[in-house]
Design a protein around this motif. Structure first.
Motif, PDB file in Angstrom:
ATOM      1  N   GLY A  34       0.796  -1.224   0.000  1.00 31.48           N
ATOM      2  CA  GLY A  34       0.000   0.000   0.000  1.00 31.48           C
ATOM      3  C   GLY A  34       0.825   1.268   0.000  1.00 31.48           C
ATOM      4  N   GLU A  35       2.173   1.147  -0.080  1.00 36.69           N
ATOM      5  CA  GLU A  35       3.041   2.336  -0.126  1.00 36.69           C
ATOM      6  C   GLU A  35       2.787   3.122  -1.402  1.00 36.69           C
ATOM      7  N   ASN A  36       2.716   4.449  -1.243  1.00 36.45           N
ATOM      8  CA  ASN A  36       2.634   5.290  -2.436  1.00 36.45           C
ATOM      9  C   ASN A  36       3.895   5.099  -3.273  1.00 36.45           C
ATOM     10  N   LEU A  37       3.729   5.033  -4.568  1.00 35.76           N
ATOM     11  CA  LEU A  37       4.891   4.941  -5.460  1.00 35.76           C
ATOM     12  C   LEU A  37       5.137   6.331  -6.042  1.00 35.76           C
ATOM     13  N   VAL A  38       6.312   6.847  -5.739  1.00 37.57           N
ATOM     14  CA  VAL A  38       6.654   8.219  -6.117  1.00 37.57           C
ATOM     15  C   VAL A  38       7.289   8.220  -7.497  1.00 37.57           C
ATOM     16  N   PHE A  39       6.863   9.147  -8.334  1.00 35.50           N
ATOM     17  CA  PHE A  39       7.376   9.285  -9.704  1.00 35.50           C
ATOM     18  C   PHE A  39       7.187   8.005 -10.527  1.00 35.50           C
ATOM     19  N   ALA A  40       6.065   7.322 -10.274  1.00 34.22           N
ATOM     20  CA  ALA A  40       5.699   6.186 -11.137  1.00 34.22           C
ATOM     21  C   ALA A  40       5.214   6.745 -12.473  1.00 34.22           C
ATOM     22  N   SER A  41       5.379   5.977 -13.497  1.00 28.40           N
ATOM     23  CA  SER A  41       5.010   6.457 -14.834  1.00 28.40           C
ATOM     24  C   SER A  41       3.578   6.068 -15.162  1.00 28.40           C
ATOM     25  N   VAL A  42       2.792   7.021 -15.647  1.00 32.16           N
ATOM     26  CA  VAL A  42       1.417   6.795 -16.066  1.00 32.16           C
ATOM     27  C   VAL A  42       1.322   7.256 -17.516  1.00 32.16           C
ATOM     28  N   GLN A  43       0.981   6.310 -18.392  1.00 32.91           N
ATOM     29  CA  GLN A  43       1.106   6.641 -19.817  1.00 32.91           C
ATOM     30  C   GLN A  43      -0.108   6.171 -20.606  1.00 32.91           C
ATOM     31  N   VAL A  44      -0.510   7.017 -21.544  1.00 38.52           N
ATOM     32  CA  VAL A  44      -1.508   6.603 -22.545  1.00 38.52           C
ATOM     33  C   VAL A  44      -0.708   6.433 -23.822  1.00 38.52           C
ATOM     34  N   LYS A  45      -0.282   5.198 -24.043  1.00 41.63           N
ATOM     35  CA  LYS A  45       0.706   4.981 -25.094  1.00 41.63           C
ATOM     36  C   LYS A  45       0.157   5.309 -26.484  1.00 41.63           C
ATOM     37  N   GLU A  46      -1.141   5.043 -26.663  1.00 42.40           N
ATOM     38  CA  GLU A  46      -1.769   5.287 -27.969  1.00 42.40           C
ATOM     39  C   GLU A  46      -1.499   6.681 -28.494  1.00 42.40           C
ATOM     40  N   ILE A  47      -1.541   7.632 -27.588  1.00 44.17           N
ATOM     41  CA  ILE A  47      -1.392   9.025 -28.014  1.00 44.17           C
ATOM     42  C   ILE A  47      -0.107   9.635 -27.454  1.00 44.17           C
ATOM     43  N   ASN A  48       0.768   8.770 -26.981  1.00 46.23           N
ATOM     44  CA  ASN A  48       2.077   9.206 -26.466  1.00 46.23           C
ATOM     45  C   ASN A  48       1.942  10.339 -25.449  1.00 46.23           C
ATOM     46  N   LEU A  49       1.093  10.095 -24.496  1.00 43.77           N
ATOM     47  CA  LEU A  49       0.861  11.096 -23.465  1.00 43.77           C
ATOM     48  C   LEU A  49       1.182  10.461 -22.124  1.00 43.77           C
ATOM     49  N   GLY A  50       1.855  11.182 -21.283  1.00 45.83           N
ATOM     50  CA  GLY A  50       2.182  10.566 -20.008  1.00 45.83           C
ATOM     51  C   GLY A  50       2.493  11.577 -18.923  1.00 45.83           C
ATOM     52  N   THR A  51       2.585  11.094 -17.705  1.00 42.70           N
ATOM     53  CA  THR A  51       2.954  11.914 -16.564  1.00 42.70           C
ATOM     54  C   THR A  51       3.566  11.010 -15.507  1.00 42.70           C
ATOM     55  N   THR A  52       3.934  11.586 -14.393  1.00 44.05           N
ATOM     56  CA  THR A  52       4.424  10.776 -13.269  1.00 44.05           C
ATOM     57  C   THR A  52       3.656  11.153 -12.011  1.00 44.05           C
ATOM     58  N   THR A  53       3.685  10.251 -11.059  1.00 46.75           N
ATOM     59  CA  THR A  53       3.026  10.556  -9.782  1.00 46.75           C
ATOM     60  C   THR A  53       3.875  11.555  -9.015  1.00 46.75           C
ATOM     61  N   ASN A  54       3.236  12.280  -8.115  1.00 45.01           N
ATOM     62  CA  ASN A  54       3.968  13.248  -7.302  1.00 45.01           C
ATOM     63  C   ASN A  54       4.528  12.557  -6.054  1.00 45.01           C
ATOM     64  N   GLU A  55       4.993  13.367  -5.093  1.00 41.77           N
ATOM     65  CA  GLU A  55       5.634  12.806  -3.899  1.00 41.77           C
ATOM     66  C   GLU A  55       4.682  11.950  -3.072  1.00 41.77           C
ATOM     67  N   TYR A  56       3.395  12.041  -3.326  1.00 40.44           N
ATOM     68  CA  TYR A  56       2.412  11.287  -2.541  1.00 40.44           C
ATOM     69  C   TYR A  56       1.719  10.222  -3.377  1.00 40.44           C
ATOM     70  N   GLY A  57       2.293   9.935  -4.537  1.00 47.45           N
ATOM     71  CA  GLY A  57       1.724   8.897  -5.381  1.00 47.45           C
ATOM     72  C   GLY A  57       0.532   9.344  -6.189  1.00 47.45           C
ATOM     73  N   PHE A  58       0.233  10.638  -6.178  1.00 47.70           N
ATOM     74  CA  PHE A  58      -0.943  11.158  -6.885  1.00 47.70           C
ATOM     75  C   PHE A  58      -0.541  11.571  -8.299  1.00 47.70           C
ATOM     76  N   PHE A  59      -1.458  11.366  -9.242  1.00 46.59           N
ATOM     77  CA  PHE A  59      -1.218  11.821 -10.610  1.00 46.59           C
ATOM     78  C   PHE A  59      -2.527  12.368 -11.194  1.00 46.59           C
ATOM     79  N   SER A  60      -2.356  13.145 -12.265  1.00 45.11           N
ATOM     80  CA  SER A  60      -3.514  13.634 -13.004  1.00 45.11           C
ATOM     81  C   SER A  60      -3.113  13.775 -14.456  1.00 45.11           C
ATOM     82  N   LEU A  61      -3.942  13.253 -15.340  1.00 43.72           N
ATOM     83  CA  LEU A  61      -3.611  13.254 -16.774  1.00 43.72           C
ATOM     84  C   LEU A  61      -4.892  13.585 -17.548  1.00 43.72           C
ATOM     85  N   THR A  62      -4.821  14.624 -18.351  1.00 43.43           N
ATOM     86  CA  THR A  62      -6.005  15.050 -19.100  1.00 43.43           C
ATOM     87  C   THR A  62      -5.928  14.541 -20.535  1.00 43.43           C
ATOM     88  N   VAL A  63      -6.953  13.844 -20.960  1.00 42.75           N
ATOM     89  CA  VAL A  63      -6.989  13.291 -22.323  1.00 42.75           C
ATOM     90  C   VAL A  63      -8.188  13.897 -23.049  1.00 42.75           C
TER      91      VAL A  63
END
Lengths: 771, 288
Positions: A34-63
């Protein structure tokens, strides 16, 4: 007060309304713990869009909804050492995700590994440069002094980070001084980072989840020190099961316990470490009245999907207690009563509240308390001495992250710190009070504040990304008020899919400094704020870098050049004695400094073989009117060449081999090269007066050292795993010079210069376990 | 049994063989002339001329006058550094005095009058080594004790001699050196008797005092002798700073902990200090 963020949500939320979009947000966690993963990669490969999680494991990606081929889109989540996870997201869905990644070792849920953007790819595409990140799993295998895993000494193996005296934790980053590094433990500044005069760091690696060092291109939310930020994050505690880990070494032992309080809702972690060298020596009939300990505690509670509370605490101390009594000639006891002791240490407390206002707006509010104090006590017959010094910080800070669009992330926030200094409170009695008067060193109240803003934006499609912003800082001590405007700019230009050029500029201000005797780190070193006469230090740094990925080799190459110019740096007048000297201001002088250099890093983070080669070519100089006759001189840790080769090779499932080889040009020294005779001022004797070179004109000999470590793991079992570490420090027993002595020539006449080393070959054994 | 278990662990942990130190070559400092001086009022001016020497030629911190101690500078080295063939002159107004060699690197003038606020120029040329040095220092007015007394006292179980004294401070910024001597019992005591048992030196600046009468006090601990000799000299600001640095470097703790001190010098192309101060000396007895 509550209306302000709501208003912000409203204003910022309506901005992108003209396009139909799906905002994918949530948290990425370790599936098991259950540990937050910091700077994990979150990617929508189809459209080559991505981001990383912040220091608390949170991310936001607008498609954009137009980018959805159907009603769903595939989101790939990946992190080093974990199996990539695929999640399908429906168009228009606003439900936050909670994605758990499986540790690849456990293979609890195997998934088809898809080509994803690795962490290295994310780092390549980020505007952030001059950053070091070493996974904690890798640090555990790197050979170390006495077998004690030390995260600060691993940082010293990175380019741009010069080490001080051999074996100590001092860091001199891009030509800066040792007090110009801001070390944060879950956002709490740690003033004293070393035990035993800096030979061991205060950070128990078993309690640490993540560690990042930034040497340049500083993001606007960091400030307060000139040369580096070392952001250390503690583990949160296993959310699902009770676990423990520990280790027994030659110098210390440690134990960590973690587990759920309420499954998946609240967890705890407690980690303790103590050296027992005093007990070992006592067992063989001798006495070594010294020990140190560290205790870390963490509590985290998920109140709701939008709210989490964290508490982190740390306490660590060095303790020395020595006593000696001798009988008098007539046999009575207690004729000689001598006792001496000191204790010094840090206490930190951090309380944080994460709140997710919407899929785009995340906030963190922190209340932080830091204490550092030391006590020295002594008794000799009827003489008593007690010296106390203390620093206390009370900080409130708030940080917001707004994910306006995939191309634009905005961060802003503010911080306010109340520092309270109580230096050198002295209490004496007996004859000693004739020479050292009791006194209160005086209480100094000092406030430090800052507001910041920065925006991360893509331009020219995604070819060019710019992060611009700034920080406004201010400090107040007594009637003196200082302010500083600190612009920050960094950019990344993509040359190809695997190559990028980056550049950055940042200005940093520092309103605190450590008053320290210049040659040895002592417990009596104290931090002081700026005053009417001592102005804030400042540094401007520009850096340019070339980054290249070898994706098949999972290797990244970074070449960076930098130039840093510093103002109002602090040094001490020749002959300054700073111990228990409350009039130290008279002994300080301020001047300028320049440093520049080139750093090379070739790093592999995945596979059976991982490691890096780091090389730095650098110069660091100083200009002080009142020192060295006003002539420019080299900084003490101006090391022209610094090379580190670090590698870990997994021979088999149970056997791992690690090696470190380091080479560095010697640190600098003011050498005694002559002498002459003159009468003393009263003409009752003749003294020998030394002649020295210009300040820091002589470089000691270059040093190199090889360390090895073998790790033998037990057979894999579900419940209890263990490993043995067999290591050796300084395998070929070569001296790393730390000073210059003049010694008699053996079997000859006259004297010679020689450079002793502190540590020779030191073997180590450690046993670590997990359950 | 427990000890047997721990002993190999301890040995293992600390069996780190101390590595051999690495050698280092550093170029020696250039040899220069070293100057020291003292004026005996209405008697003579004394100038010592020696040479500097390499850091590897001796490791003594002091030199005993009798040179019988093991760690003192060797007689051979002393002979090498003493300059016996120099031409030493002191010029003031339009007069130039040539000093006569008196042995052991000492050069004296027959009579050098004191002219206040006049620059005295020292020139030294060593024909043997070819080294030269020069210096200029202004003669400052003599300052005397207005009052002085010494008493024995006890505080916190410690006995000491307390010397209270007052100095009339002339106009303008001034700096002073006050020396305290314990005699070895000779009746023919002179502050320049190098056999004096011990001394303490206090440096004063009139910036710390609001009026033109400097009243100060000094405690002498472990002062068993009945006699106290106190001498005050009016010195230049540069010499004051030089002496202050010498005092800072006086103990082994500061030598280990502080940055090395490069001492200033008012000698051109040389080391040491050329001074023209001369003391007011008072001798008195402190009853037990």
């Amino acid at each position: 007060m509550k209306r302000i963020p709501v208003l912000l949500v409203f204003l910022l939320g309506i901005l992108p309304c003209w396009a139909q979009q799906t905002v994918i947000s949530g948290r990425i966690l370790d599936q098991e713990s259950g540990e937050n993963l910091v700077f994990a990669s979150v990617q929508v490969k189809e459209i080559n869009l991505g981001t990383t999680t912040n220091e608390y494991g949170f991310f936001s990606l607008t498609v954009n909804d137009a980018d959805f081929a159907g009603e769903e889109i595939e989101v790939l989540v990946s992190y080093v050492g974990y199996a990539t996870q695929s999640v399908m997201v429906k168009k228009g869905s606003s439900k936050p995700l909670k994605v758990g990644l499986a540790d690849q070792i456990n293979k609890l849920k195997t998934v088809e590994v898809k080509a994803t953007r690795s962490k290295q790819t994310e780092e390549l595409n980020s505007t952030q440069m001059s950053t070091i990140h070493v996974p904690m799993e890798q640090i555990a295998y790197i050979p170390s002094l006495g077998g004690e895993t030390d995260i600060l000494k691993v940082m010293q193996l990175m380019p741009g980070v010069s080490r001080g005296t051999e074996g100590t934790t001092g860091m001199f980053v891009r030509g800066g001084d040792a007090d110009q590094n801001l070390v944060l433990l879950d956002e709490a500044p740690v003033y004293n980072v070393g035990h035993l005069f800096g030979f061991f760091s205060v950070f128990n690696s078993d309690a640490i989840k993540d560690m990042t060092m930034i040497k340049g291109g500083f993001p606007a939310h960091y400030g307060g020190r000139l040369s580096s930020i070392l952001d250390i994050r503690m583990k949160d505690g296993h959310h699902n099961k009770f676990h423990g880990s520990g280790g027994v070494g030659l110098l210390s032992s440690k134990l960590t316990l973690e587990g759920p309080i309420v499954k998946e809702k609240a967890s705890f972690l407690v980690s303790a470490r103590r050296t027992y060298i005093d007990q070992v020596v006592s067992a063989v009939g001798s006495e070594l009245p010294y020990y140190f300990y560290d205790l870390n505690a963490k509590l985290n509670v998920s109140i709701s999907d939008k709210d989490r509370i964290y508490y982190s605490g740390y306490i660590g101390k060095d303790v020395l207690k020595f006593s000696d009594t001798e009988q008098s000639e007539d046999g009575s006891e207690g004729a000689l009563d001598f006792r001496f002791g000191f204790d010094l240490g840090n206490i930190t407390n951090t309380l944080r509240w994460n709140h997710v206002y919407s899929s785009r707006l995340f906030s963190n509010v922190s209340l932080i308390n830091t204490n550092f104090d030391y006590n020295i006590n002594g008794k000799f017959d009827s003489n008593n001495l007690l010296i106390k010094s203390k620093i206390q910080d009370y900080t409130g800070k708030v940080d917001y992250q707004y994910y306006a669009s995939p191309q634009n992330t905005i961060k802003f926030g503010a911080t306010l710190t109340q520092h309270v200094f109580r230096p050198n409170v002295i209490s004496t009695s007996g004859e000693i009070s004739e020479f050292l008067e009791s006194g209160d060193g005086g209480k100094i109240d000092f406030q430090e504040t800052a507001v910041y803003f920065n925006s991360d934006r893509e331009l020219i499609g995604s070819l060019l990304k710019v992060n611009f912003g700034g920080r406004f800082s201010a400090s107040k001590v007594e009637s003196k008020f200082y302010t500083g405007i600190e612009p920050r700019l960094s950019l990344r230009y993509s040359l190809t899919e695997f190559a990028a050029v980056k550049a950055s500029y940042s200005r940093m201000k520092q309103y605190l400094h450590r008053v320290s005797s210049s040659t040895v780190a002592l417990p009596t070193d104290l931090w002081y704020p700026v005053t009417d006469n001592v102005k804030p230090q400042s540094a401007d740094q520009v850096a340019v870098g070339f980054h290249y990925l070898f994706p098949k080799l999972k290797t990244a190459l970074t070449i960076e050049g930098y130039y840093k110019w510093m103002d109002n740096l602090i040094e001490y007048r020749e002959g300054a004695n700073l111990i228990l000297n409350n009039n130290f201001e008279d002994e300080l002088v301020q001047g300028k400094g320049d440093s520049y250099g080139m750093e090379f890093l070739l790093k592999r983070d995945e596979g059976r073989f991982i490691g890096w080669i780091g090389y730095t070519l650098s110069w660091a100089t100083r200009d002080f009117e009142e020192l060295n006759g006003g002539k420019t001189f080299f900084a003490k840790y101006d090391r022209r060449h610094d090379l580190s080769i670090v590698g870990t090779y997994k021979i088999s499932k149970r056997l791992t081999f690690a090696a470190t080889w380091v080479y560095a040009t010697g640190s600098r020294f003011t050498a005694r090269t002559g002498q002459y005779l003159v009468p003393n001022p009263a003409l009752t004797g003749i003294q020998v007066i030394p002649i020295y070179t210009e300040r820091n004109a002589v470089a000691m000999s270059a040093s190199h050292r090889l360390d090895l470590n073998f790790v033998v793991k037990s057979k894999e079992a579900r419940k209890f795993r263990s490993e043995w570490h067999f290591g050796g420090y300084n395998i070929y027993n070569r001296a790393t010079p730390y000073r210059i002595n003049i010694t008699p020539i053996e079997n000859g006449i006259g004297y010679k210069y020689e450079q002793p080393g502190l540590f020779g070959f030191i073997p180590s054994i450690a046993y670590n376990f997990k359950f | 049994m427990k000890k047997l278990f721990y002993l190999p662990l301890l040995l293992l942990a600390f069996s780190g063989c101390q590595p051999d130190p690495l050698p280092l070559d550093i170029e020696s400092a250039e040899t220069k002339l070293v100057i020291a001086s003292q004026i005996v009022p209405n008697e003579f001016m004394l100038v010592t001329v020696t040479k500097s020497f390499g850091a590897l030629e001796s490791r003594s911190q002091t030199i005993a006058i009798d040179s019988t101690e093991e760690d003192s500078v060797s007689n051979e080295l002393l002979e090498q550094i003493i300059v016996a063939n120099a031409r030493v002159t002191v010029s003031y107004l339009d007069i130039t005095d040539t000093l006569t060699y008196a042995g052991n690197g000492l050069y004296t003038s027959v009579s050098t009058p004191q002219f206040l606020n006049v620059d005295y120029v020292l020139q030294v040329e060593d024909s043997l080594s070819g080294l030269t040095a020069s210096s200029t220092e202004r003669m400052l007015e003599l300052v005397q004790f207005e009052n002085i007394e010494a008493i024995r006292a006890t505080s916190n179980n410690l006995e000491f001699v307390q010397v209270d004294y007052g100095i009339q401070d002339p106009e303008g910024p001034n700096w002073y050196m006050v020396n305290f001597y314990a005699s070895r019992g000779t009746n023919d005591f002179s502050p320049f008797n190098l056999n004096a048992a011990r001394t303490e030196t206090v440096l004063l600046s009139d910036q710390s005092y609001a009026t033109n009468m400097i009243n100060s006090s000094h405690k002498l601990y472990d002062w068993e002798d009945d006699t106290v000799i106190v001498a005050v000299s009016n010195i230049s600001r540069d010499y004051f700073d030089y002496l202050a640095l010498r005092q800072k470097s006086g103990d082994s703790v500061s030598e280990f902990l502080s940055e090395p001190i490069s001492y200033p010098s008012n000698v051109n192309n040389g080391y040491g200090y050329f001074t023209t101060h001369y003391p007011d000396v008072r001798v008195f007895t402190v009853p037990q």
